[in-house]
Design a protein around this motif. Structure first.
Motif, mmCIF file in Angstrom:
data_model
loop_
_atom_site.group_PDB
_atom_site.id
_atom_site.type_symbol
_atom_site.label_atom_id
_atom_site.label_comp_id
_atom_site.label_asym_id
_atom_site.label_seq_id
_atom_site.Cartn_x
_atom_site.Cartn_y
_atom_site.Cartn_z
ATOM 1 N N LEU A 1 51.946 35.389 63.062
ATOM 2 C CA LEU A 1 52.553 34.613 61.991
ATOM 3 C C LEU A 1 52.656 33.161 62.404
ATOM 4 N N ALA A 2 53.076 32.999 63.604
ATOM 5 C CA ALA A 2 53.312 31.650 64.077
ATOM 6 C C ALA A 2 52.036 30.825 64.067
ATOM 7 N N THR A 3 50.926 31.455 64.277
ATOM 8 C CA THR A 3 49.697 30.688 64.370
ATOM 9 C C THR A 3 49.241 30.196 63.004
ATOM 10 N N THR A 4 49.637 30.881 61.962
ATOM 11 C CA THR A 4 49.092 30.499 60.658
ATOM 12 C C THR A 4 50.081 29.748 59.785
ATOM 13 N N GLY A 5 51.346 30.129 59.841
ATOM 14 C CA GLY A 5 52.315 29.582 58.897
ATOM 15 C C GLY A 5 52.751 28.190 59.249
ATOM 16 N N GLY A 6 53.900 27.812 58.703
ATOM 17 C CA GLY A 6 54.487 26.555 59.081
ATOM 18 C C GLY A 6 54.302 25.483 58.039
ATOM 19 N N ILE A 7 54.903 24.334 58.343
ATOM 20 C CA ILE A 7 54.896 23.230 57.395
ATOM 21 C C ILE A 7 53.526 22.563 57.358
ATOM 22 N N THR A 8 53.253 21.868 56.294
ATOM 23 C CA THR A 8 51.965 21.195 56.152
ATOM 24 C C THR A 8 52.143 19.698 56.338
ATOM 25 N N LEU A 9 51.016 19.024 56.435
ATOM 26 C CA LEU A 9 51.047 17.579 56.608
ATOM 27 C C LEU A 9 51.732 16.921 55.404
ATOM 28 N N ALA A 10 51.477 17.494 54.207
ATOM 29 C CA ALA A 10 52.113 16.958 53.000
ATOM 30 C C ALA A 10 53.632 17.069 53.104
ATOM 31 N N ASP A 11 54.109 18.185 53.662
ATOM 32 C CA ASP A 11 55.554 18.373 53.846
ATOM 33 C C ASP A 11 56.157 17.247 54.661
ATOM 34 N N VAL A 12 55.539 17.015 55.803
ATOM 35 C CA VAL A 12 56.164 16.048 56.709
ATOM 36 C C VAL A 12 56.025 14.635 56.172
ATOM 37 N N GLN A 13 54.994 14.404 55.364
ATOM 38 C CA GLN A 13 54.862 13.055 54.809
ATOM 39 C C GLN A 13 55.874 12.822 53.690
ATOM 40 N N LYS A 14 56.200 13.886 52.980
ATOM 41 C CA LYS A 14 57.207 13.749 51.922
ATOM 42 C C LYS A 14 58.590 13.583 52.538
ATOM 43 N N ASN A 15 58.791 14.216 53.634
ATOM 44 C CA ASN A 15 60.096 14.133 54.278
ATOM 45 C C ASN A 15 59.988 13.219 55.494
ATOM 46 N N HIS A 16 60.959 13.320 56.350
ATOM 47 C CA HIS A 16 60.942 12.508 57.570
ATOM 48 C C HIS A 16 61.589 13.426 58.608
ATOM 49 N N ASN A 17 60.819 14.441 58.997
ATOM 50 C CA ASN A 17 61.465 15.578 59.631
ATOM 51 C C ASN A 17 61.623 15.469 61.141
ATOM 52 N N SER A 18 61.207 14.330 61.710
ATOM 53 C CA SER A 18 61.365 14.232 63.158
ATOM 54 C C SER A 18 61.543 12.776 63.546
ATOM 55 N N PHE A 19 61.870 12.578 64.789
ATOM 56 C CA PHE A 19 61.963 11.247 65.367
ATOM 57 C C PHE A 19 60.645 10.518 65.131
ATOM 58 N N ARG A 20 60.695 9.310 64.630
ATOM 59 C CA ARG A 20 59.537 8.495 64.283
ATOM 60 C C ARG A 20 58.690 9.127 63.180
ATOM 61 N N GLY A 21 59.333 9.845 62.300
ATOM 62 C CA GLY A 21 58.672 10.260 61.077
ATOM 63 C C GLY A 21 57.600 11.326 61.229
ATOM 64 N N PRO A 22 56.659 11.369 60.287
ATOM 65 C CA PRO A 22 55.671 12.440 60.266
ATOM 66 C C PRO A 22 54.902 12.526 61.583
ATOM 67 N N LEU A 23 54.879 13.687 62.197
ATOM 68 C CA LEU A 23 54.195 13.983 63.461
ATOM 69 C C LEU A 23 54.669 13.101 64.612
ATOM 70 N N GLY A 24 55.737 12.347 64.374
ATOM 71 C CA GLY A 24 56.257 11.473 65.426
ATOM 72 C C GLY A 24 55.393 10.256 65.672
ATOM 73 N N GLN A 25 54.542 9.913 64.663
ATOM 74 C CA GLN A 25 53.605 8.814 64.882
ATOM 75 C C GLN A 25 54.122 7.459 64.428
ATOM 76 N N GLY A 26 55.262 7.441 63.728
ATOM 77 C CA GLY A 26 55.876 6.156 63.377
ATOM 78 C C GLY A 26 55.379 5.541 62.081
ATOM 79 N N VAL A 27 54.552 6.252 61.348
ATOM 80 C CA VAL A 27 54.007 5.707 60.099
ATOM 81 C C VAL A 27 54.494 6.568 58.943
ATOM 82 N N VAL A 28 55.154 5.949 57.959
ATOM 83 C CA VAL A 28 55.626 6.764 56.841
ATOM 84 C C VAL A 28 54.902 6.334 55.560
ATOM 85 N N ALA A 29 54.843 7.284 54.640
ATOM 86 C CA ALA A 29 54.046 7.063 53.436
ATOM 87 C C ALA A 29 54.888 6.576 52.253
ATOM 88 N N HIS A 30 56.188 6.486 52.452
ATOM 89 C CA HIS A 30 57.054 6.147 51.324
ATOM 90 C C HIS A 30 56.875 4.706 50.865
#
Lengths: 191, 620, 425
Positions: free
Chosen positions: B230-259
């Protein structure tokens, strides 16, 4: 007559055993010689393995320990704020007792020119606790490090510090290269 | 002198020497005992005094007292050494005299005695000897035999133990226990959970999330063996993290947000563009993270570790989750420095759960309503300032950079249960940097930086895909990532651009180096903020400098890009907004009116900033 | 988030560092590069006193040979107790107090053993010579090494004040200890665990005038005991004495009590403080006692049983013996008490955890060492069994002897008995 015979027999056996014992001795020494080296061994600390656990100060058969802090001046940054000389959050940067890290005040701080200070270890006072080494290694260049000083070390057959060293930093080295003083960083082994 | 006189003399000398030796020996013993009892060098009293001085740094009397005490202690130490040395020589001297006098005495006294007529009975003694040898031999063998039964071969238990622990040698893990606290309604199996997850894109209503979370718990308990799949397939998508700000430094922790529509002017003092401001109960240096309509931060002190959830719209504190009663966690938190604290790592959330880690080594997951899902104790991180690597989540895994003074490792926990999915021991020392995710060759990598390596790990397996030996010192900045290039840097070390496909160094530069602030790469530009206040923009391809701006204050926060603008917070609470371009163009300087060194979080038209005591929402 | 992670201290460093970097291009390796001084400061050099010169080590070997030759000359030719006495004073001062009892022939057993089993270790020639030369001398002249050239023997010999004679059975039984000690010393040296002979040398602390408290107590108690039980260490502990005794039993020449024919005056019988003088055999008694061939055969037959028992017990004992090895100890400690991992007081565990070495590697190493111990302790056990068997057998072997003779294996060649002999050359 018979007595002589037994005596002769005994001497013969004795001679035989003696011969085999000397052969055995010869064999042992031969085997040992094949791997023997002409040089002698002394004990020394590898400063890159040393973790400054403090056992050098307590486990040497000598009191105070034959392990002393040596200072590789080539490496020293001559810092005013010396991590090896001052307590981590020293009250001020001075030679006052409350600021000195060394429990025996074995480090002499000498002003050279603004803003540089020379640090010199008084070997008579140093007891090898490694507190300054830990400070210098974590906050500075690591120019202070522990070494076994060979005019004090008795060169025991089994170094009692080596036996308890948690990081196996003490090993036999050839007497012709008796020190592992940090010359420069090129000596650093791959981590 | 006749024989009797000589005898008398030697006897007297022997007696005197004997008394002398015994006295010296007793004194020596006393000295030994004294030294062993209280080593003057490690004086507790002195340590206590110095500790007191830390509280009262200007107490001159105390200083004098310390100096006097220190002198006394050192004198006592060297005196006792001198005493031992001198005592040893005196004892030796006394012993030599004693031995010599006794020898003379006995040799004078001795007469050649008439040998005993009946010598020891040879035969009887031989028979006794036989008995003695048999008995001693048997006793020695029996003792050894008995001792062998009394000893336990612990090495034999090693394999058994590691099998039950499930993950090989991992030293710390043996003491870890998983506690599941979440409710377990009877519902559904593993496959549905997966479908549900993929549907939950975008801001999710907390109620739904809660149900899903419970479902997943059930799934876990029912089909345990399927968890890794399950763990290998499921989980949040890139769209999820771009819509939100779910970690330190935003989506994937890269520091770039789409808002978009991000405000660039505000003032904390006058309240201009401050939508709301809400007090934070406990202090912490972690930065806000956002999912849906909720903002999460954490705070801690020595008494407790807490997670706070605020309503994004009005700043109301919705719930507080306490990280306590975690099995194995020590009662007394580890010593950390004040400027790191026990809650430096930022939280992360996957929309179903919010995860927190504290300087105590506790990891905890709450559902979106503040209900505890699981908690885990990783062992106290040996870190002389305090653990500060933030969390990040991907592919149903909570990814933890756990680089301590005892060695480094990367750990992935199952987001639903907290069980270890993989754990990779890293050849690294302690680090304060945070993990960053990046998609490289269609695979998500976890990129970590520490002394001495920058390395990428397969998110699914934990396999180390590449590793470059280029860092040193106390690494604070996380990596930056853009267009297939990883940027890593640290004060006193170097700034490098790495190719994560093979770990090769593309360029390096050491002119400006960040100490705490993470490099930010986007669209061909690389932004570096040094702790002494210089913001620098490089060409991301070549390392050529485009511009620099000396702001003159401390920069520990990480730069962020949103809406075509560069946001840089300084430690005084002043956020500067620049145009994100090859030319330096300062748009505005906005004072929060409160010191803040954290990194802001963004959502459409809003900036969320954690100040020292308050959480701010900025917007028009 | 990584904010104020560094201490205030570090912040000051930055300023300081920045100052430096304005005129010095820094190397990446050093945090604070060495400054360029403007006031003509001359950097002192790091002082590293040289160890004792190699030539002096060979000089020690030369001294050893000279002392051994003199001791043999005094004991066998000159028959001079005075000579041996002063020689042992010299030995005590030179090898004992001046050379601090290190290196000595007794300890060199372990160096030789380690050089066989540890491919990374090669013995130094001086250590090898210290091991081999006394054995060669003994093979020709008896244990003159013990009499004059061993500092441990010398210190004990010089403090013999009022020796009491131990019954023969006690001598024989306690005489087993050196064999066990030797077996353990070889086992521990071969497995790279420890040099127990050196560690528990009771006198080395006295030679150095510095030692751990318990070693000082042990040394002093040995000396006190040695006033009445002559040379307790030599007789009942010394592992090198085992080897010397083997050599001495078959030595070509040996000290004799009398220079000519024994006149059976029995004056020498009380002279030996070490109970090393054998009396003439009373053949009638022997026959009467029944300690004849029958017993001999019985004891000879049970030797293999002793050996088998020794091997069995040795194999069983390897577990606790190997616990003396620091690696095995650490591995077992970590397995049996995992909670110690969080104990900052335990330096060994802390250092191990910080080293990044995995638990698996440690356990593998520990298992390898334990496997070595398995074989080693079987051999050691077998050896001890063999020794017990042969010692037992020896009690029923009677040599026809008409005179008072020194026991070649146990005699330390101290020349005391010769002083008592009234026979002129």
């Amino acid at each position: 007559m018979e007595k002589n015979k037994t005596k002769n027999r005994r001497e013969f056996i004795q001679g035989g055993v003696r011969l085999s014992l000397s052969l055995a001795l010869g064999g042992i020494s031969g085997m040992a010689v094949s791997s023997a080296i002409k040089d002698d061994y002394v004990w020394q600390i590898d400063p890159f393995l040393c973790t400054q656990c403090g056992k050098c100060a307590t486990d040497c058969i000598m009191a105070p320990s034959a392990v002393k802090c040596v200072h590789a001046f080539d490496l020293c940054g001559y810092c005013d704020l010396c991590g090896g000389y001052l307590k981590p959050d020293a009250n001020e940067q001075s030679t006052a007792a409350e600021n000195q890290l060394c429990p025996t005040a074995a480090i002499e701080r000498k002003f050279i020119e603004e803003p540089y200070f020379e640090y010199h270890i008084d070997e008579d006072l140093c007891m090898g606790c490694g507190k300054c080494v830990a400070g210098c290694t974590s906050f500075g260049n690591g120019s202070m490090h522990l070494q076994i000083v060979h005019d004090i070390c008795l060169n025991c057959n089994q170094c009692s510090i080596a036996q308890v060293c948690p990081s196996d930093a003490i090993s036999r080295v050839k007497a012709s290269e008796a020190y592992k003083v940090k010359g420069d960083f090129t000596n650093k082994p791959e981590v | 002198m006749n024989n009797t006189e000589k005898l008398k003399l030697s006897e007297n000398i022997a007696v005197i020497a004997g008394i002398f030796s015994i006295t010296v020996a007793l004194l020596l013993l006393l000295n030994f005992w004294q030294v062993s009892k209280s080593d003057p060098i490690e004086s507790k009293a002195l340590i206590a005094l110095v500790d007191r001085l830390k509280q009262e740094p200007n107490n001159e009397e105390l200083k004098v007292e310390i100096r006097n005490f220190d002198l006394l202690a050192r004198k006592a130490y060297f005196n006792s050494q001198w005493q031992v040395k001198t005592g040893a020589y005196l004892l030796l001297f006394g012993a030599i005299i004693l031995a010599f006098a006794l020898r003379v005495y006995y040799s004078l006294k001795a007469k050649i005695e008439q040998p005993d007529i009946v010598l020891e009975n040879e035969i009887a003694s031989r028979i006794l000897a036989q008995k003695g040898i048999i008995i001693v031999g048997a006793v020695v063998l029996a003792l050894a035999f008995g001792a062998s039964f009394a000893t336990v071969n612990h090495l034999n238990y090693y394999n058994v133990e590691s099998e039950t622990a499930g993950s090989g040698e991992k030293s710390v893990d043996e003491s870890i226990q998983v506690i599941e606290v979440g409710e377990v309604p009877k519902q559904v199996g593993g496959s549905t959970e997966q479908n549900l997850t993929s549907e939950t894109s975008g801001p999710v209503q907390p109620e739904i999330v809660f149900v899903e979370n419970s479902v997943e718990n059930e799934a876990e308990t029912v089909v345990k063996s399927e968890v890794p799949k399950l763990a290998t397939t499921g989980g949040i998508t890139l769209a999820d993290v771009q819509k939100n700000h779910n970690s330190f430094r935003g989506p994937l922790g890269q520091g770039v947000v789409a808002h978009k529509n991000i405000p660039s002017e505000w003032d904390g003092a006058t309240g201009t563009n401050i939508l709301w401001k809400s007090p934070i109960p406990k202090h912490g240096y972690n930065s806000p993270v956002i999912w849906g309509n909720k903002v999460f931060i954490a705070g801690a002190d020595d008494s407790s570790r807490e997670v706070y959830c605020y309503n994004r719209a009005d700043g109301k504190l919705l719930w507080t989750g306490v990280a306590d009663n975690i099995s194995g966690s020590p009662a007394k938190p580890p010593k950390v420095t004040e400027d790191t604290g026990l809650s430096a790592p930022s939280l992360t959330t996957d929309g179903k759960r919010v995860f927190a880690i504290f300087g105590t080594g506790d990891v905890i997951a709450f559902d979106m309503n503040g209900k505890r899902v699981w908690a885990k104790y990783l062992g106290v991180p040996d870190n002389h300032y305090g653990h500060s690597s933030s969390l990040i989540t991907w592919a149903n895994k909570l990814l933890i950079q756990y680089d301590t003074n005892r060695g480094g490792k990367a750990v992935a926990l199952d987001a639903a249960t907290g069980e270890v999915v993989w754990e990779t021991v890293r050849k690294s020392k302690v680090s304060w940097a945070s993990p960053v995710l990046a998609e490289i060759d269609g695979k998500y990598q976890l990129i970590l930086t520490a002394d001495p390596i920058v390395a990428g790990y397969d998110v699914e397996t934990g396999e180390e895909l590449w590793s470059t030996d280029c860092m040193m010192g106390e690494v604070g900045p996380s990596v930056g990532y853009s267009d297939g290039v990883v940027y890593a840097g640290n004060e006193y070390a170097i700034l490098v651009a790495l190719n994560p496909k093979d770990g090769s160094i593309i360029w390096e530069n050491d002119e400006y180096l960040p100490e705490a602030s993470s490099p930010l790469a986007h669209d061909g530009l690389l932004i570096i903020a040094t702790s002494y206040g210089v913001l620098v923009c490089y060409d991301a391809k070549t390392g050529e400098q485009f511009w620099e701006h000396d702001v003159g204050t401390t920069l520990y926060s990480s730069p962020m890009i949103a809406d075509g603008k560069l946001f840089m917070m300084d430690n005084d609470g002043m956020m500067r907004v620049y145009e994100f371009s090859k030319e330096m163009k300062l748009i505005s300087e906005n004072d929060l009116g409160e010191i803040a060194g954290t990194t802001p979080a963004f959502s459409d038209g809003r900036i969320y900033i954690r100040g020292d005591n308050n959480l701010y929402c900025i917007g028009k | 988030m990584v904010i104020n992670i560094m201490k205030k201290l570090k912040y000051i460093f930055i300023t300081f560092y920045f100052l430096l970097s304005t005129f010095y291009l820094f190397s990446q390796e050093q945090r604070f590069p060495k400054p360029e001084f403007e006031t003509g400061y001359e950097q002192p050099s790091t002082i590293t006193p040289e160890p004792r010169a190699l030539a002096l080590e060979y000089f020690d070997v030369l001294i050893l040979i000279i002392v051994l030759s003199l001791a043999s000359y005094f004991a066998l030719k000159k028959r001079s107790r005075q000579g041996i006495l002063w020689l042992s004073v010299f030995t005590l001062l030179y090898f004992g107090f001046y050379r601090n009892g290190c290196i000595c022939s007794i300890g060199s057993i372990q160096n030789v053993v380690q050089s066989f089993f540890d491919p990374a270790y090669s013995i130094s020639v001086t250590a090898l010579l210290f091991f081999i030369i006394p054995l060669i001398f003994t093979l020709f002249f008896g244990r003159t090494f013990c009499g004059g050239a061993c500092p441990l023997g010398a210190i004990q010999d010089l403090i013999v004040v009022k020796p009491i004679s131990l019954p023969k059975w006690l001598n024989k039984t306690l005489g087993l200890i050196p064999y066990i000690y030797l077996a353990l010393a070889v086992l521990f040296a071969a497995t790279g665990t420890d040099y127990i002979i050196c560690r528990y040398d009771p006198f080395v602390g006295i030679f150095r005038m510095d030692a751990k408290f318990h070693m000082v107590v042990l040394g002093i108690s040995f000396l006190l005991m040695g006033m009445f039980v002559a040379r307790p260490y030599c007789r009942f502990l010394c592992p090198y004495g085992v080897l010397l005794s083997w050599m001495s039993r078959f030595s070509k020449w040996h000290l004799s009590i009398t220079p000519a024919a024994c006149i059976q005056c029995k004056l020498c019988t009380n002279s030996c403080p070490f109970d090393a003088i054998d009396f003439p055999t009373n053949e009638k008694e022997v026959i009467k006692s029944g300690l004849g061939p029958k017993r001999f055969i019985t004891y000879a037959v049970i030797i293999p049983l002793w050996v088998a028992a020794g091997i069995f017990v040795g194999a069983k004992s390897h577990t606790f013996l190997s616990k003396a090895n620091p690696d095995v100890y650490l591995a077992e400690l970590l397995i049996s008490q995992p909670e110690l991992k969080n104990d900052p007081e335990n330096i060994d565990i802390e250092t191990f955890l910080a080293s990044g070495k995995s638990m698996e590697t440690l356990v593998e190493e520990a298992e390898a060492i334990r496997a070595d111990f398995y074989i080693g302790s079987m051999i050691a056990g077998g050896f001890i069994g063999l020794v017990i068997g042969f010692t037992l057998l020896n009690t029923v072997v009677f040599r026809r002897r008409q005179d008072y003779e020194p026991h070649k294996g146990n005699c330390f060649s101290c020349s005391r008995c010769q002083d008592y002999c009234p026979v002129e050359k």
